[in-house]
Design a protein around this motif. Structure first.
Motif, PDB file in Angstrom:
ATOM      1  N   LYS A 214      12.635  37.557  64.847  1.00 34.58           N
ATOM      2  CA  LYS A 214      11.491  37.939  64.012  1.00 34.58           C
ATOM      3  C   LYS A 214      11.259  39.451  64.073  1.00 34.58           C
ATOM      4  N   GLY A 215      11.356  40.024  65.264  1.00 35.72           N
ATOM      5  CA  GLY A 215      11.221  41.469  65.400  1.00 35.72           C
ATOM      6  C   GLY A 215      12.342  42.215  64.697  1.00 35.72           C
TER       7      GLY A 215
ATOM      8  N   ARG B  50       7.356  36.172  52.830  1.00 36.24           N
ATOM      9  CA  ARG B  50       8.013  34.956  53.326  1.00 36.24           C
ATOM     10  C   ARG B  50       8.054  34.951  54.851  1.00 36.24           C
ATOM     11  N   LEU B  51       8.287  36.108  55.428  1.00 36.33           N
ATOM     12  CA  LEU B  51       8.326  36.215  56.889  1.00 36.33           C
ATOM     13  C   LEU B  51       6.944  35.980  57.482  1.00 36.33           C
ATOM     14  N   ARG B  52       5.910  36.519  56.862  1.00 32.45           N
ATOM     15  CA  ARG B  52       4.542  36.327  57.355  1.00 32.45           C
ATOM     16  C   ARG B  52       4.067  34.891  57.220  1.00 32.45           C
ATOM     17  N   ASP B  53       4.560  34.207  56.191  1.00 35.83           N
ATOM     18  CA  ASP B  53       4.181  32.799  55.991  1.00 35.83           C
ATOM     19  C   ASP B  53       4.863  31.879  56.983  1.00 35.83           C
ATOM     20  N   GLY B  54       5.683  32.456  57.845  1.00 42.55           N
ATOM     21  CA  GLY B  54       6.362  31.651  58.846  1.00 42.55           C
ATOM     22  C   GLY B  54       7.694  31.114  58.373  1.00 42.55           C
TER      23      GLY B  54
ATOM     24  N   LEU C 263      19.720  35.025  57.404  1.00 46.41           N
ATOM     25  CA  LEU C 263      20.320  36.286  56.980  1.00 46.41           C
ATOM     26  C   LEU C 263      21.005  36.182  55.627  1.00 46.41           C
ATOM     27  N   THR C 264      21.695  35.096  55.374  1.00 49.03           N
ATOM     28  CA  THR C 264      22.370  34.951  54.087  1.00 49.03           C
ATOM     29  C   THR C 264      21.368  34.863  52.938  1.00 49.03           C
ATOM     30  N   ALA C 265      20.172  34.293  53.190  1.00 46.89           N
ATOM     31  CA  ALA C 265      19.136  34.250  52.161  1.00 46.89           C
ATOM     32  C   ALA C 265      18.628  35.660  51.852  1.00 46.89           C
TER      33      ALA C 265
END
Length: 151
Positions: free
Chosen positions: A9-10, A124-128, A133-135
């Motif tokens: 995540k980081g 998208r990252l904040r929504d969990g 990586l491919t996405a």
């Protein structure tokens, strides 16, 4: 910095910053050589990459992340050109022709589309929903050929 504690995540948060021109501890931007500092670096000069201190990445993931980091390099160079033409940074390009200002305006609009795309990834990252990586590569695919060609 202990890169293993930072985790995926980081790493993705650092990637998002690098994509909009702000490399950090994980995504390095080595200093430019003296002959490149006073001009815009050429696209072939891109040195942005994942730090060699990040040991827990597989080589295939490192290659994908290095490619994505290059997008941040090209974005930063195009943004610097636009800012310089618009007079945000004093230089010989600050006093520019109508054509150069029109080009900068068009490039600025394209950079806005790119930033919006990166912001979608951040949301998208904040929504969990941590994207694989491919996405990420798929999401940014339109810019992988566009940004280097504009640079």
């Amino acid at each position: 910095m202990d890169f293993e504690e930072l985790g995926l995540k980081g790493l993705l948060q650092e990637l998002l910053l690098a994509l909009v021109g702000f490399p950090g501890d994980i995504f390095e931007a080595p200093e430019l050589k003296e002959d490149v500092v006073d001009s815009f670096p050429s696209p072939e000069y891109c040195t942005w990459r994942v730090s060699r201190n990040v040991l827990w990445l597989e080589s295939s993931d490192r290659t994908l992340l290095d490619d994505l980091a290059r997008l941040g390099f090209h974005y930063a160079c195009v943004r610097e050109f636009v800012d310089t033409v618009r007079g945000n940074f004093p230089s010989r390009l600050s006093v520019s022709s109508v054509y150069r200002r029109a080009l900068a305006s068009g490039l600025s609009e394209l950079l806005d589309v790119y930033r919006a795309s990166v912001l979608q990834l951040e949301q998208r990252l904040r929504d969990g929903d941590a994207p694989v990586l491919t996405a990420l590569v798929h999401h940014l695919h339109p810019f992988r050929s566009l940004l280097p060609s504009l640079h």
